[in-house]
Design an enzyme around this catalytic site. Structure first.
Site, PDB file in Angstrom:
ATOM      1  N   HIS A 177       0.569  -1.175  -0.121  1.00 22.73           N
ATOM      2  CA  HIS A 177      -0.057   0.008  -0.516  1.00 22.73           C
ATOM      3  C   HIS A 177       1.519   1.162  -0.151  1.00 22.73           C
ATOM      4  O   HIS A 177       2.074   1.134   0.263  1.00 22.73           O
ATOM      5  CB  HIS A 177      -0.742   0.561   1.342  1.00 22.73           C
ATOM      6  CG  HIS A 177      -0.214   0.163   2.987  1.00 22.73           C
ATOM      7  ND1 HIS A 177      -0.131   1.380   3.203  1.00 22.73           N
ATOM      8  CD2 HIS A 177       0.075  -1.238   3.461  1.00 22.73           C
ATOM      9  CE1 HIS A 177       0.381   0.910   4.758  1.00 22.73           C
ATOM     10  NE2 HIS A 177       1.083  -0.245   4.120  1.00 22.73           N
ATOM     11  N   ASP A 179      -0.621   4.784   0.838  1.00 23.43           N
ATOM     12  CA  ASP A 179      -0.797   5.577   2.323  1.00 23.43           C
ATOM     13  C   ASP A 179       0.111   5.264   3.043  1.00 23.43           C
ATOM     14  O   ASP A 179       0.831   4.517   3.407  1.00 23.43           O
ATOM     15  CB  ASP A 179      -2.305   5.421   2.292  1.00 23.43           C
ATOM     16  CG  ASP A 179      -2.440   4.246   2.597  1.00 23.43           C
ATOM     17  OD1 ASP A 179      -2.074   3.003   2.655  1.00 23.43           O
ATOM     18  OD2 ASP A 179      -3.502   4.196   3.663  1.00 23.43           O
ATOM     19  N   ASP A 212       6.313   0.687   6.408  1.00 19.21           N
ATOM     20  CA  ASP A 212       4.750   0.832   6.359  1.00 19.21           C
ATOM     21  C   ASP A 212       4.837   2.103   5.418  1.00 19.21           C
ATOM     22  O   ASP A 212       3.932   2.334   5.719  1.00 19.21           O
ATOM     23  CB  ASP A 212       4.753   1.022   7.267  1.00 19.21           C
ATOM     24  CG  ASP A 212       3.333   0.513   7.727  1.00 19.21           C
ATOM     25  OD1 ASP A 212       2.965   0.129   6.405  1.00 19.21           O
ATOM     26  OD2 ASP A 212       2.349   0.902   8.769  1.00 19.21           O
ATOM     27  N   GLU A 246      -4.634   1.775   3.353  1.00 23.10           N
ATOM     28  CA  GLU A 246      -4.719   0.664   4.051  1.00 23.10           C
ATOM     29  C   GLU A 246      -4.647   1.366   5.576  1.00 23.10           C
ATOM     30  O   GLU A 246      -5.440   0.885   6.760  1.00 23.10           O
ATOM     31  CB  GLU A 246      -3.232   0.245   3.887  1.00 23.10           C
ATOM     32  CG  GLU A 246      -2.827  -1.562   4.630  1.00 23.10           C
ATOM     33  CD  GLU A 246      -2.890  -1.780   6.408  1.00 23.10           C
ATOM     34  OE1 GLU A 246      -3.138  -2.640   6.922  1.00 23.10           O
ATOM     35  OE2 GLU A 246      -2.397  -0.411   6.256  1.00 23.10           O
ATOM     36  N   GLU A 247      -3.804   2.298   5.499  1.00 27.04           N
ATOM     37  CA  GLU A 247      -4.357   2.744   7.424  1.00 27.04           C
ATOM     38  C   GLU A 247      -5.664   3.551   7.714  1.00 27.04           C
ATOM     39  O   GLU A 247      -5.597   3.393   9.093  1.00 27.04           O
ATOM     40  CB  GLU A 247      -2.830   3.920   7.970  1.00 27.04           C
ATOM     41  CG  GLU A 247      -2.116   3.414   6.869  1.00 27.04           C
ATOM     42  CD  GLU A 247      -0.904   2.538   7.926  1.00 27.04           C
ATOM     43  OE1 GLU A 247      -1.456   2.195   9.120  1.00 27.04           O
ATOM     44  OE2 GLU A 247       0.259   2.344   7.681  1.00 27.04           O
ATOM     45  N   ASP A 275       1.565 -10.304   0.797  1.00 28.51           N
ATOM     46  CA  ASP A 275       0.758  -8.606   1.464  1.00 28.51           C
ATOM     47  C   ASP A 275       2.227  -8.110   2.451  1.00 28.51           C
ATOM     48  O   ASP A 275       2.908  -9.209   3.186  1.00 28.51           O
ATOM     49  CB  ASP A 275      -0.207  -8.822   1.800  1.00 28.51           C
ATOM     50  CG  ASP A 275      -0.564  -6.558   1.837  1.00 28.51           C
ATOM     51  OD1 ASP A 275      -0.111  -6.029   1.729  1.00 28.51           O
ATOM     52  OD2 ASP A 275      -1.630  -6.080   2.844  1.00 28.51           O
ATOM     53  N   HIS A 561       4.619   3.875  11.887  1.00 30.11           N
ATOM     54  CA  HIS A 561       3.363   5.211  13.126  1.00 30.11           C
ATOM     55  C   HIS A 561       3.628   5.782  14.290  1.00 30.11           C
ATOM     56  O   HIS A 561       2.983   5.978  14.809  1.00 30.11           O
ATOM     57  CB  HIS A 561       2.567   4.097  13.492  1.00 30.11           C
ATOM     58  CG  HIS A 561       2.026   2.953  12.585  1.00 30.11           C
ATOM     59  ND1 HIS A 561       1.094   2.875  12.637  1.00 30.11           N
ATOM     60  CD2 HIS A 561       2.269   2.017  11.543  1.00 30.11           C
ATOM     61  CE1 HIS A 561      -0.443   1.911  11.335  1.00 30.11           C
ATOM     62  NE2 HIS A 561       1.393   2.041  10.264  1.00 30.11           N
TER      63      HIS A 561
HETATM   64 ZN   LIG Z   1       0.986  -0.813   6.103  1.00 28.77          ZN
END
Ligand SMILES: [Zn+2]
Ligand SMILES: *[C@@H]1O[C@H](CO)[C@@H](O)[C@H](O)[C@H]1NC(C)=O
Ligand SMILES: *[C@@H]1O[C@H](CO)[C@@H](O)[C@H](O)[C@H]1NC(C)=O
Ligand SMILES: *[C@@H]1O[C@H](CO)[C@@H](O)[C@H](O)[C@H]1NC(C)=O
Length: 592
Positions: A177, A179, A212, A246-247, A275, A561
């Site tokens: 992903h 985003d 990520d 995704e987030e 994934d 994150h």
């Molecule tokens: Zn992720």
């Protein structure tokens, strides 16, 4: 250069093309090399008439055989061996390293943040930066955009199809992903380098999305670009699907992408889906890679206590806030018990630690070994392992009271108080069982406070009397634990292919002998949830793995994150080698 070179002297075999060393390679070295390649090809693979390769040969030469954690062998592309070596050589060049860093750095600089409150595509303008990301990929990977079909799903989702020549082979699917979670503006000054700078400091590439998950996405794109440059034409169709939210749960991205893919190919039509998820790291003295074969469930339980309002000069004994607090304390005083069950993937991972961890304490090793048949030993394993909350979270259902709200004024009784409890559900249980646990725990308190308890469409009344208020327990979002992907037995070929690929990548990247055992693969589980939830019907083998080097930490995703998200250039380079090897191995496999 951050490249790991500790074992560089051990061997160049299977990694470096002999003629690239020096124009004056002695002839005996060439002969030895050719002999080695022929010998290892004979030993490592069962070669079939159709040129495809079996990863379950009859006489495996594997040295890490063990009853409890058997290991697959190193898997190196065979039909495309030369191409694989050439691509590997390219990855070793300074020029490739420079472009790889540049690719990721540019991707990080596009601020594709996903917020919790985003409106639909077409309405919320905050999605629009995704278009810049599309343009960036188009500009950066010209061959991919020439030879693959690209469809844009729900405007921003990217679906690439690399058509194979043989329609009888099940296609494979790679996911990522693009985003990212937003950067908290209050933390900007805590970052070593600005989060959207993509700054390369000579060792690390800094920024939101580096681990990520833009590193993986760029890894997939870069691997396809390099393979195309080297003339690779797949026989097995390869699909790459990149989500853009995704987030935020993948509602607009992965959900729509999965629907398109399912509609086109049907259920159980893919050999595997890979994934984001686990990487590899040192544990108990040994490097373990842990592709996620399972995923915990998820449910938010909302508690709402309501009662009469009024002036706070004549208060009742308990306000709604006081009652809610008592309920929350009750939950925290009685957390879910975490017990290891033998037929779970996490238990099998612990067995891998006992079998292959060179520095595991003898007490833990013995307890794990004995626990295969002794319940007492199994309880001892729990005591020993659960000192680290990470292991406990792999096994049990967790709860976290994440939101609370109530009251509007200091002199008014709160008519309502509200809280959200977030549960991550153990693979051995279910959403309903989790909610039932909370209901059973709270029911006596509802009676004690004389509340009518409404939950899941039913009302539990107070025996004889008018209730003083109401307690509502609702679920706002729920997802069952994922079906477990096969990692043993006949159905596990895709997992074994991934494991063999991980080993080949690890060795080649470090110039280690191609058939040596340097990394152990065991069944893992990511701590969070992924976009794969929408793809369950597509394949039995959904694997969550991205070959990030976690060093000696449990956390492969440095700074994900939070502050200081970064990836080492070395780990990024290994990512390209991983996806390249994976695509070639999958193309050659005859097991699926
Ligand atoms: Zn992720
Ligand atoms: C981020 O990295 C910088 C530089 O290494 C360091 O000074 C800072 O403390 C780190 N921030 C956090 C929150 O770890
Ligand atoms: C594990 O064992 C339990 C009890 O024997 C059984 O109910 C459950 O279905 C098993 N789970 C799996 C994944 O095999
Ligand atoms: C969970 O419980 C609800 C109602 O209590 C029921 O409708 C639903 O079918 C249950 N789900 C499963 C998977 O058992």
């Amino acid at each position: 250069m951050a490249h790991s070179r500790t074992l560089v002297e051990k061997s160049h075999l299977l990694h470096t093309h002999p003629l690239s060393q020096s124009p004056l390679v002695p002839i005996y070295k060439l002969i030895a090399f050719v002999a080695f390649v022929i010998l290892s090809a004979t030993l490592l693979f069962t070669i079939h008439d159709n040129g495809r390769t079996s990863i379950f040969p009859s006489g495996s030469i594997h040295s890490l055989s063990s009853e409890f954690c058997p290991q697959t062998m190193v898997l190196v592309p065979r039909a495309n061996h030369k191409l694989w070596l050439n691509a590997g050589e390219e990855f070793n060049t300074m020029a490739f390293k420079a472009s790889a860093i540049h690719w990721l750095s540019g991707a990080i600089q596009i601020e594709t943040e996903t917020y919790d409150d985003m409106g639909p595509v077409g309405e919320d303008p905050r999605w629009e930066n995704r278009l810049q990301f599309h343009d960036y990929l188009e500009k950066t990977f010209p061959l991919v955009h020439t030879y693959l079909k690209l469809e844009k799903i729900n405007t921003y989702g990217l679906l690439y199809t690399w058509q194979g020549s043989d329609d009888s082979l099940k296609p494979s699917l790679l996911m990522a992903h693009f985003d990212v979670v937003p950067v908290n503006p209050d933390t900007l000054s805590d970052w070593a380098y600005p989060p959207y700078s993509g700054w390369f400091d000579g060792e690390l590439i800094w920024g939101r999305g580096s681990t990520d998950d833009k590193g993986a996405l760029i890894g997939i794109m870069g691997a396809m670009e390099v393979l195309l440059r080297h003339g690779f034409q797949p026989s097995r169709t390869l699909v790459a699907a990149f989500g853009f939210d995704e987030e935020g749960g993948g509602y607009y991205g992965a959900q729509e992408l999965a629907a398109t893919v399912l509609n086109r190919y049907g259920e159980d039509s893919f050999a595997f889906v890979i994934d984001e998820g686990g990487g590899f790291a040192e544990r108990f003295g040994t490097v373990f890679a842990t592709p996620g074969v399972a995923e915990k469930g998820y449910v938010n339980v909302e508690l709402s206590v309501s009662g009469p309002g009024g002036h706070s000069s004549i208060p009742p004994e308990h306000t709604t806030i006081g009652i809610l607090s008592a309920l929350l304390v009750e939950l925290e005083t009685h957390p879910f018990e975490a017990h290891i069950e033998r037929n779970t993937s996490s238990y099998h991972l612990f067995q891998c630690f006992a079998e292959h961890g060179t520095a595991i304490s003898p007490t833990l090793r013995d307890a794990i070994r004995l626990s295969a048949s002794s319940d007492e030993a199994l309880r001892e394993v729990e005591v020993l392992l659960f000192q680290d909350p990470w292991y406990k979270s792999l096994v049990g259902t967790t709860q976290a009271i994440d939101m609370v709200r109530g009251g509007v004024k200091s002199n008014a009784l709160p008519e309502q108080a509200w809280a959200v409890v977030n549960h991550r559900i153990a693979t051995t249980t279910s959403v309903n069982a989790t909610i039932e646990h909370d209901v059973a725990l709270l029911q006596p308190l509802a009676e004690q406070f004389e509340l009518e308890f409404s939950t899941l469409g039913k009302k539990i009344s107070i025996p004889g009397g008018t209730p003083k208020g109401n307690l509502q327990l609702t679920r706002s979002f729920g997802m069952e634990p994922a079906p477990v992907s096969p990692y043993k037995g006949d159905a596990s070929a895709p997992y074994q292919l991934l494991a063999g690929t991980i080993k080949a990548t690890y060795n080649a990247h470090r110039n280690m002998p191609g058939d040596s055992d340097n990394i152990v693969v065991g069944p893992g589980m990511p701590t969070g949830n992924t976009d794969t939830k929408y793809y369950w019907p597509l394949s039995r083998s959904i694997l969550r793995y991205k070959h990030l080097n976690g060093g000696s930490s449990n956390n492969y995703l440095t700074g994900a994150h939070t502050v200081n998200e970064s990836i080492s250039a070395d780990s990024l380079l290994e990512t390209f080698r991983f996806y390249t090897t994976l695509i070639l191995n999958a193309d050659e496999s005859e097991e699926f």
